[in-house]
Design a protein around this motif. Structure first.
Motif, PDB file in Angstrom:
ATOM      1  N   ARG A  53     -25.739  -7.662 -62.143  1.00  0.00           N
ATOM      2  CA  ARG A  53     -26.140  -6.722 -61.102  1.00  0.00           C
ATOM      3  C   ARG A  53     -27.448  -7.236 -60.507  1.00  0.00           C
ATOM      4  N   GLU A  54     -28.006  -6.489 -59.551  1.00  0.00           N
ATOM      5  CA  GLU A  54     -29.236  -6.953 -58.899  1.00  0.00           C
ATOM      6  C   GLU A  54     -30.401  -7.067 -59.870  1.00  0.00           C
ATOM      7  N   ASN A  55     -30.426  -6.228 -60.893  1.00  0.00           N
ATOM      8  CA  ASN A  55     -31.566  -6.214 -61.805  1.00  0.00           C
ATOM      9  C   ASN A  55     -31.261  -6.824 -63.164  1.00  0.00           C
ATOM     10  N   HIS A  93     -28.135 -16.420 -57.868  1.00  0.00           N
ATOM     11  CA  HIS A  93     -28.225 -14.980 -58.122  1.00  0.00           C
ATOM     12  C   HIS A  93     -28.953 -14.283 -56.979  1.00  0.00           C
ATOM     13  N   THR A  96     -26.660 -14.085 -53.883  1.00  0.00           N
ATOM     14  CA  THR A  96     -25.560 -13.125 -53.964  1.00  0.00           C
ATOM     15  C   THR A  96     -25.984 -11.738 -53.504  1.00  0.00           C
ATOM     16  N   LYS A  97     -27.269 -11.471 -53.495  1.00  0.00           N
ATOM     17  CA  LYS A  97     -27.750 -10.179 -53.008  1.00  0.00           C
ATOM     18  C   LYS A  97     -27.558 -10.055 -51.496  1.00  0.00           C
TER      19      LYS A  97
END
Length: 179
Positions: A53-55, A93, A96-97
């Motif tokens: 996930r984003e975090n 990563h 991908t956001k």
């Protein structure tokens, strides 16, 4: 038990990378082309795109760990693959956001990631003095065949991995999980 599946898949790809060149036709294996299987890296790309996930940064952690294992098992210099895999997976990563996860974006990010990884690895080996191949020959005889072969592997693995990793993410990662 479910949390051990990803490390087991990565470990399987680590072992299979050692025998991957034996699967090539003899005419291709005996040619001047150098094909380096980056199957662990391809799976790490899938983790960065479809699992994290984003975090969360599980893919970067696995990149550090399995990059170090690749350095220990297959190379003579510790830290080269560990550094390059972790750095490139961190960049992917972040990308991908901004992009939606689909087949074409996965191919694009895979190509960018593989090229960056190969350039970093060759630059480090050149600085250390292990590789003395000029960049033109490197691009023709190593980078292009390696990227093409690994993109084909990524395309073949995509239909299996994107569904599995998305479902594993939804099962295993709650909205509160951070790393």
């Amino acid at each position: 038990m479910k949390r051990i599946i990803i490390p087991l898949v990565l470990f399987s790809f680590l072992v299979l990378e050692g025998v991957a060149l034996e699967l090539l036709p003899i005419s291709l294996a005996k040619s001047d082309l150098v094909i380096v299987p980056h199957w662990v890296f391809v799976f790490l790309l899938f983790l960065a795109i479809f699992y994290d996930r984003e975090n969360t940064y599980f893919s970067v952690l696995y990149g550090l760990l399995f990059g170090l294992l690749i350095d220990i098992v297959y190379t003579g210099v510790l830290g080269v693959y560990m550094f390059s895999y972790a750095l490139v997976i961190y960049i992917i990563h972040g990308l991908t956001k901004m992009l939606h996860a689909n087949f074409f974006v996965s191919l694009l990010l895979g190509m960018i990631g593989l090229i960056l990884c190969e350039v970093i690895i060759n630059a480090i080996y050149t600085v250390v003095g292990i590789s003395d191949m000029i960049w033109k020959d490197y691009l023709i005889y190593r980078m292009a065949p390696t990227v093409i072969a690994n993109i084909l592997f990524l395309a073949a693995l995509y239909p299996i991995m994107f569904k599995k990793l998305s479902s594993w993410r939804n099962e295993q990662l709650s909205t509160n999980t951070t790393f």
